[in-house]
Motif scaffolding. Structure first.
Motif, mmCIF file in Angstrom:
data_model
loop_
_atom_site.group_PDB
_atom_site.id
_atom_site.type_symbol
_atom_site.label_atom_id
_atom_site.label_comp_id
_atom_site.label_asym_id
_atom_site.label_seq_id
_atom_site.Cartn_x
_atom_site.Cartn_y
_atom_site.Cartn_z
ATOM 1 N N VAL A 62 5.511 -9.632 -7.812
ATOM 2 C CA VAL A 62 4.146 -9.221 -8.141
ATOM 3 C C VAL A 62 3.496 -10.313 -8.977
ATOM 4 C CG1 VAL A 62 2.711 -7.583 -9.425
ATOM 5 C CG2 VAL A 62 4.610 -6.753 -8.032
ATOM 6 N N LYS A 80 0.582 -6.674 -3.600
ATOM 7 C CA LYS A 80 1.460 -6.838 -4.759
ATOM 8 C C LYS A 80 0.855 -7.817 -5.768
ATOM 9 C CE LYS A 80 5.886 -5.400 -2.857
ATOM 10 N NZ LYS A 80 7.326 -5.681 -2.776
ATOM 11 N N ALA A 107 2.767 -0.909 -10.990
ATOM 12 C CA ALA A 107 3.679 -1.799 -10.270
ATOM 13 C C ALA A 107 5.105 -1.240 -10.304
ATOM 14 C CB ALA A 107 3.639 -3.198 -10.884
#
Length: 229
Positions: A62, A80, A107
């Motif tokens: 990410v 992401k 996330a």
């Protein structure tokens, strides 16, 4: 009456929701601005916070990027990418690290397959289309006294409300994860904790207000349809 949807007594149904929405917006803005001026004890930026928490949770795929706007921070599960506004990305305030940690919370949800987030992401495109179409269908049906279109608009709008309901646990869970992560990783000291909670609670209230407002809008649609039956 040319625009019956916007000019009748059923508008009173929306008043509580409008008041709550206005308060929620004022509250999040004032709380955010207040703690944007309060430096966090570690002197860490929002971007540094996000990257540290991602790494400490084993999330290496990410990226953290700068995005324009104010309070435009969000996590994009499709790409992401965790996007932070300038004040959060570069800021060293309590508000900056709190919001960055909240987005990392999303996330983490994505990384562990948190079911409500997966469901929200799956239905988001359909919910957006349903929400936009609902108003057109209902108003056209109301104007031409076509019950079928009004009913279809109500069904579509109900689907959009379900999306708002699913959003609530996603946002509250992300905030809970944010506070836990900030504590576990010693990013905020004890004196910073209350401010971080106030920032995240104020943001959460906006989602609650939006959900309540959508329920009241549905009630108004039902009242208007009932008046035509």
């Amino acid at each position: 009456m040319i625009f019956p949807y916007f000019s009748d007594y059923t508008m009173i149904i929306l008043i509580p929701g409008l008041i709550l929405a206005a308060f929620a917006q004022w509250n999040v803005s004032s709380t955010y601005n207040k703690y944007l001026r309060v430096a966090n004890s570690r002197g860490i930026t929002g971007a540094e916070t996000a990257r540290k928490l991602l790494i400490n949770n084993g999330i290496t795929d990410v990226s953290v990027e700068l995005v324009g706007g104010k309070l435009s921070d969000h996590y994009d599960p499709r790409k992401k990418v965790l996007r932070l506004s300038h004040e959060v990305y570069n800021g060293r305030s309590v508000a900056s690290v709190s919001i960055a940690a909240h987005e990392v919370g999303h996330a983490i949800q994505h990384n562990i397959g948190y079911a409500p987030l997966k469901l929200r992401s799956a239905i988001a495109p359909v919910a957006a289309l349903a929400s936009n179409s609902a108003w057109y269908l209902f108003i056209i049906g109301l104007f031409f006294n076509f019950a079928g279109l009004m009913e279809l608009g109500i069904v579509f709008f109900t689907g959009a409300i379900l999306f708002n309901i699913i959003t609530l646990p996603v946002e509250f869970n992300a905030s809970q994860r944010a506070i836990a992560q900030l504590d576990q990783n010693a990013i905020l000291y004890d004196e910073d904790g209350p401010g971080a909670r106030r920032v995240l609670n104020a943001a959460a209230l906006t989602y609650v207000a939006a959900t309540i407002m959508s329920f009241l809008q549905l009630l108004r649609m039902l009242a208007l349809k009932g008046s035509r039956d």
